[in-house]
Design a protein around this motif. Sequence first.
Motif, PDB file in Angstrom:
ATOM      1  N   CYS A   7       0.858  -1.182   0.000  1.00 56.75           N
ATOM      2  CA  CYS A   7       0.000   0.000   0.000  1.00 56.75           C
ATOM      3  C   CYS A   7       0.896   1.234   0.000  1.00 56.75           C
ATOM      4  N   GLU A   9       0.928   5.366  -0.146  1.00 57.81           N
ATOM      5  CA  GLU A   9      -0.004   6.481   0.068  1.00 57.81           C
ATOM      6  C   GLU A   9       0.718   7.818   0.099  1.00 57.81           C
ATOM      7  N   SER A  25      -1.062   7.386  -4.886  1.00 59.21           N
ATOM      8  CA  SER A  25      -1.318   6.161  -4.125  1.00 59.21           C
ATOM      9  C   SER A  25      -1.447   4.967  -5.057  1.00 59.21           C
ATOM     10  N   GLU A  27      -2.231   0.404  -4.577  1.00 63.37           N
ATOM     11  CA  GLU A  27      -2.204  -0.783  -3.722  1.00 63.37           C
ATOM     12  C   GLU A  27      -2.223  -2.048  -4.556  1.00 63.37           C
ATOM     13  N   GLY A  60       5.261  10.632   1.905  1.00 64.80           N
ATOM     14  CA  GLY A  60       4.329   9.522   1.776  1.00 64.80           C
ATOM     15  C   GLY A  60       4.795   8.277   2.506  1.00 64.80           C
TER      16      GLY A  60
END
Length: 496
Positions: A7, A9, A25, A27, A60
């Motif tokens: 993940c 972000e 982002s 995932e 991030g």
Amino acid sequence: MDELLVCMEGIQKYFPGVHALNNCSFELLKGEVHALVGENGAGKSTLMKVLTGLYKKDGGTITYKGSNVEIHSPKEAQNLGIGIIHQELNMLPHLTVAENIFIGREHKAGPFLDSKKTNNEASRLLESLNLNIDPETKIQDLTVAKQQMVEIAKALSFKSEVLIMDEPTAALTESEIESLFKFIKQLKAQGVGIVYISHRLEELLKITDRITTMRDGQYVNTVKTADVTIPEIIQMMVGRAIYEEPKVQSMVPEDAPVSLEVKNLNSKQVKNVAFQLKKGEILGIAGLMGAGRTETARLIFGADPMTSGEIYIDGKKVNIKTPYDAVNHGIGYLSEDRKRFGLALGLSVKDNSSLSGLERFSKIFIVNDKKAEKETNAYVKKINVKTPSIYQLVKNLSGGNQQKVVLAKWLIKNCGILIFDEPTRGIDVGAKSEIYKLMNDLVREGKSIIMISSEMPELLRMSDRVAVMCEGRLTGILNINEATQEKIMTLATQRN
Ligand SMILES: Nc1ncnc2c1ncn2[C@@H]1O[C@H](COP(=O)(O)OP(=O)(O)OP(=O)(O)O)[C@@H](O)[C@H]1O
Ligand SMILES: [Mg+2]
């Protein structure tokens, strides 16, 4: 089931003059194939280089299997089980296939390298992937496609839990792509999460579960592949619709003069090739890998020696022994392998584009910088090269934009005959249609183009005639009004 592997972000990344990733982002789930799409320069490779520790992020977070991680180097990423196949080939040309695959992990016999054991292991790996490549061959003696397959084999040898494939199929032909897809399915079944970056949108529908789109360094959205169509993906990528219309009829008059004719062209890989290229024509050349298309182009360009053969330009016999001769006769060759033949990565966009046109800009070898600057700027704008300025080093551009610089170089050179070898490999759909438009403009101006391509839709869309090769021979030439994918495939597999 839906276990989160990676993940990312709020990822930020700055380069001088470029905000490459802006709050991005992404995932990835266990056992999913997740496509990452976006125009050239959108930030796809950069995001994956951040994930694999090649670039340090400026902001991030990254979570891997539930824990927050900082990945400082590719080695650390590898240890975590994150592997990558880079967009640009990354192997040492003078070492063998086996040495490249196991570099840093070679088997030793005492203080010495145990080549036999390393070769055997490479052999087993290549065989398990159905690759017919001798592990003792030097990388530099392989075609680009085979080098790419070795690169893939190497990444697979690490047994990663996350595998990133950045444009893995750009250099591959249909059958190789099929075998790659088979490995991908196997890996997926074993729970490996795969990030798949490609500009070949039809592939995404075949192989991916979800698609994430990026635009200008920003995250756009993530959709289930089953829920979208290609026009919708294009719309998300470029923010507008693009229409693809195949050519249904040749644009070249019957009695157009012949600008290039080759007769009885022979070399080690090329057998008795003969054809004519008319003024204002786009002659497509189709064929499977190893059909001798690039080899034919290289003979015409004087890059390889021919054993026999004749070349006529505008009806006059010419003697082409070196690329220098070819360029003097007005032949330009946009090579399929931009890194080896097309670009000086350490030079700027401007120097790369104007070098081949040196004679035009210079008087007595003094380069007219102002003129080079003006023309380069014009072409950079025309084909939309994404760069902060023409003084940016080419190695800092995204893959697709590097390809555009090679194109600019030959356009500036003002050749009457252009040989384009896989001109849109790695180029996004928007830029692709720009390049198509440009090619059509060029032939309208009276230039002639030979376009080697492995993409059928491209051949059918752009060519006035399609020549097909198989095992070094020309097996047929189809007029565009009669050409179909099936007919091309039949000729491409018509062995002696
Ligand atoms: N090392 C670098 N130095 C400076 N700028 C860079 C560097 N690497 C990437 N960039 C810039 O960051 C932006 C994103 O590039 P990136 O290579 O991630 O694009 P991409 O989406 O992979 O494109 P492509 O489809 O052409 O491969 C581009 O503007 C590029 O020029
Ligand atoms: Mg890229």
